[in-house]
Design an enzyme around this catalytic site. Structure first.
Site, PDB file in Angstrom:
ATOM      1  N   HIS A   1     -23.535 -45.817  16.629  1.00 16.02           N
ATOM      2  CA  HIS A   1     -22.368 -44.956  17.262  1.00 16.02           C
ATOM      3  C   HIS A   1     -21.938 -45.156  18.679  1.00 16.02           C
ATOM      4  O   HIS A   1     -20.979 -45.011  19.387  1.00 16.02           O
ATOM      5  CB  HIS A   1     -22.532 -43.741  16.706  1.00 16.02           C
ATOM      6  CG  HIS A   1     -21.276 -42.684  17.096  1.00 16.02           C
ATOM      7  ND1 HIS A   1     -20.250 -42.653  16.142  1.00 16.02           N
ATOM      8  CD2 HIS A   1     -21.310 -41.603  17.989  1.00 16.02           C
ATOM      9  CE1 HIS A   1     -19.426 -41.656  16.521  1.00 16.02           C
ATOM     10  NE2 HIS A   1     -19.931 -41.207  17.646  1.00 16.02           N
TER      11      HIS A   1
ATOM     12  N   HIS B   1     -15.377 -38.598  13.355  1.00 18.59           N
ATOM     13  CA  HIS B   1     -16.228 -37.552  12.894  1.00 18.59           C
ATOM     14  C   HIS B   1     -16.467 -37.473  11.373  1.00 18.59           C
ATOM     15  O   HIS B   1     -16.445 -36.621  10.812  1.00 18.59           O
ATOM     16  CB  HIS B   1     -16.051 -36.326  13.594  1.00 18.59           C
ATOM     17  CG  HIS B   1     -17.187 -35.557  14.335  1.00 18.59           C
ATOM     18  ND1 HIS B   1     -17.423 -34.307  14.167  1.00 18.59           N
ATOM     19  CD2 HIS B   1     -17.958 -36.184  15.110  1.00 18.59           C
ATOM     20  CE1 HIS B   1     -18.845 -34.097  14.776  1.00 18.59           C
ATOM     21  NE2 HIS B   1     -18.897 -35.218  15.565  1.00 18.59           N
TER      22      HIS B   1
END
Length: 749
Positions: free
Chosen positions: A55, A104
């Protein structure tokens, strides 16, 4: 228990460390030891683990993302590009706009409300960190099958989280999409975007420069929520056997963030800040290492001075915590007192936790002992780079050969009518007002266009009417059939949506959502999509200013459809000249712009009527997209059209239904000679739009299209209270409205 200091680590090289539990591979752990010349301390291991996660480090994607920096179109508008918290473009009159889209996804599946809420909070802080005042948010969303029980758990929570956080911040939600598909069942996509406005001279960057300058952590206190939440959770596939990959999701407080916004903007206005970084994924590990690595010196941090909500947190947990509503600023010593006074005024906790040094090391102390001593560049920018193997999947040819154009079609007008009603009542084509009504579209009073318009539009200067428009699009079905052209179709649709409002497309941000990079088929999809997007942006002249990659969106072996979501930002000189989608005036002539071909691969019709995915997606002609955009922008500016709607999912009939229902006016449609009524209504050929032209402007408009070589066919007139496709069927608007508006409330209301 002995504190794991740098000295202790050097003296105890054989100590076992939980590198695998923190998400590192063995070779990555060995690389950390090689960099340090010893084993890492526990705190250093924590930092490397979150900063080298997929990420944060883009370790599987960066070799492909380099194309965005190599294929950069000439564009004078670009002020800040890839590598900062968000891209910035010049929109004229001394104004600059910053915008970005991020994901998200995994946190929103685990805890829908907080996952989505903190997604909004995080993207807004990226905008603040650039020096801008946030002015709007957008939310591209993907969920599993609309009738699946778990979708009923996830969707309401996500929508409530987005609305709750954004509404409390006082930011209008002006755009996005909601798409349902079974491929997203275990991996919903919650992408969030934000736009901010500033003057050119107010741009701020994430760097720590000037030895002796102070490092100030301000905002919420640091707690145990979200430790590894975005960084590690989003770097692994969901697997019920690995509960460690489901850590606590961050908890948001929008009222604290509102104070943080005002506090930060006041500090900017008084020129108190040298460098700034928000604390999002990887928390303090990210903020300190990125500020130090981007600056001209090193940094010393006293971790004991970090304000805590939980006094039992270990130094590793403090460094990994992703507690929300926190920022890190670099401030000159003689301005610290004023900076802290502004924080106190806004009731924002602020503490000096360190200073910039004249060295090149990031040193962190705990209880007087050095627990971190690293080159910050190795943490923030020199993580692993993987050239993952990729290969066209064995099933791709068969999928493309399963031609949707051969599916059974309606035999007569009655069946055509039945399928139109079925299409507009399907979850993906139905009205999303049950969802979007939970968002405030008009707070701040500058919203010009919002859902369900083609693009959201915000006025940024009341005196001149200067405004910006933004659209987000991404069709995973197209990308599954052909990831290269699927990414270009996403770009083209967003580009077309912005142009349909009368705004000139300027720049792109993206959120690239894919399955596991360890699967060669997924990596092929990713590589092709990035190549397609980079080539498309080069041809359209819209540079990629930044974005996000979200990988590991799969459960077990089942990956989501490749879903490159593309946001296009455009500028309009005067928002009073914008073009809405609504057919509002009877007698206006309806023109179809562009060429309609028999292109049904990946179409809404093939999904709704036949539950089919196969064939090839519509062909892409970016030259035609540019021409169409020029016509739409010119026609809007010169008052030649009163309504415009791009043609995409659902084809012409979906656009007609939406324009009719939005304006409360019907339409009489004549099928052009030589064109199959079914193809006219349901084809999803790209590069098309439908417009409403006042009769007084018809000659001028048709002459302009003819002179520029854009096909423009008059297909009807705005009239009455029915949709009448002559010779085929008639549907009262009341029936269309009931079908279009009842579907989502029936599922979730």
């Amino acid at each position: 228990m002995t504190l794991d200091t740098v000295k202790h680590a050097a003296e105890t090289p054989d100590t076992d460390q939980p590198w695998a539990e923190l998400g590192l591979k063995q070779d990555e752990y060995e690389r950390v030891r090689e960099i340090l010349g010893r084993r890492p301390t526990g705190a250093e291991l924590a930092m490397y683990s979150v900063m080298w996660s997929e990420h944060c480090s883009y370790k599987s994607s960066k070799v492909h993302l380099r194309q965005f920096g190599q294929k950069v179109p000439e564009n004078d508008a670009m002020l800040v590009g890839i590598g900062e918290n968000a891209g910035v473009v010049d929109v004229g009159q001394g104004f600059a706009v910053t915008f970005k889209v991020e994901s998200h996804n995994h946190p929103s599946y685990v805890e829908p409300y907080q996952g989505a809420a903190t997604g909004v909070g995080g993207i807004v802080r990226d905008i603040i960190a650039m020096g801008a005042r946030p002015v709007a948010v957008v939310d591209p969303l993907r969920f599993g099958a609309a009738d699946h029980p778990d979708t009923k758990r996830v969707l309401p929570g996500v929508v409530a989280g987005i609305g709750g956080y954004g509404n409390c911040l006082g930011l209008p939600n002006i755009g996005g999409e909601v798409v349902f598909d079974a491929c997203y069942q275990g991996n919903p996509l919650v992408n969030a975007g934000a736009i901010g406005v500033m003057r050119h001279e107010d741009i701020h960057l994430a760097k720590a420069s000037g030895a002796g300058n102070k490092v100030i952590l301000y905002g919420a206190r640091t707690g145990g929520d979200g430790i590894g939440g975005a960084s590690i959770l989003a770097s692994e596939t969901f697997d019920e056997a690995k509960p460690s990959k489901r850590p606590a999701v961050q908890v948001g407080d929008p009222f604290q963030e509102k104070l943080l916004i005002e506090c930060t903007l006041e500090a900017f206005a008084e020129k108190l800040v040298v460098g700034i970084q928000d604390l999002g994924a990887a928390g303090l590990s990210c903020a300190t290492s990125e500020l130090a690595s981007n600056g001209s010196g090193g940094m010393r941090v006293e971790l004991d001075d970090v304000p805590l909500r939980d006094s039992t947190l270990s130094p590793e947990e403090i460094l990994m915590s992703e507690s929300q509503e926190r920022m890190c600023a670099v401030v000159e010593p003689d301005k610290v007192e004023r900076f802290l006074a502004i924080c106190e005024k806004w009731d924002v906790t602020a503490t000096v936790i360190g200073e910039v040094t004249d060295g090149d090391r990031l040193e962190i102390y705990w209880h007087g002992e050095k627990i971190v001593d690293v080159d910050p560049k190795t943490v923030a920018h020199e993580g692993p780079v993987y050239e993952r193997p990729y290969a066209r999947p064995a099933w791709q040819d068969a999928l493309q050969a399963d031609d949707a154009n051969k599916l059974a079609r309606p035999a007569n007008g009655a069946e055509l009518r039945e399928q139109v009603l079925k299409l507009v009542a399907s979850p993906n084509q139905a009205s999303k007002s049950w969802i979007t009504s939970q968002y405030d579209h008009f707070v701040q009073g500058n919203t010009v266009l919002a859902q369900p318009e083609d693009a959201g539009m915000i006025r940024i200067d009341a005196a001149s009417g200067l405004g910006v428009a933004i659209a987000t699009d991404g069709n995973g079905r197209y990308a599954k059939l052909d990831p290269y052209h699927g990414a270009q179709l996403a770009l083209a649709e967003s580009y077309r949506n912005v142009a349909a409002t009368g705004a000139k497309p300027l720049a792109v941000s993206d959120c690239l959502n894919f399955g596991s990079p360890e699967d060669p088929a997924v990596m092929w999809q990713f590589a092709e999509a990035v190549r397609g997007l980079a080539d498309g942006c080069l041809e359209l002249g819209t540079p990629v200013t930044g974005g996000n990659v979200s990988l590991y969106n799969q459960t077990g072996e089942a990956a989501i459809h490749p879903t490159p979501v593309v946001a296009v930002l455009g500028v309009i000189d005067d928002v009073r000249r914008r073009t809405p989608v609504a057919f509002a005036d009877e007698g206006h002539l309806i023109y179809l712009l562009g060429d309609t071909k028999e292109e049904l691969g990946g179409s809404a019709w093939s999904q709704v009527v036949h539950d089919h995915l196969g064939g090839l997606p519509p062909k892409v002609d970016l030259g035609r997209e540019k021409l169409l955009a020029e016509i739409l922008i010119s026609a809007s500016r010169d008052g030649m059209i009163d309504a415009a709607h791009d043609l995409s999912d659902g084809g012409l009939v979906q656009a007609l239904v939406e324009s009719c229902l939005k304006g409360g006016k019907g339409a009489r449609i004549v099928v052009p000679d030589g064109l199959d009524p079914f193809v006219l209504l349901f084809s999803e050929s790209a590069g098309r739009a439908v417009v409403a032209v006042p009769r007084s402007e018809e000659l001028r408009f048709s002459d302009m299209c003819g002179a520029r070589g854009l096909p423009a066919t008059r297909i009807g007139v705005v009239d009455g209270d029915v949709l009448d496709v002559q010779g085929q069927f008639t549907i009262p608007l009341s029936d269309l409205r009931e079908a279009h508006e009842a579907a989502i409330p029936a599922l979730f209301g």
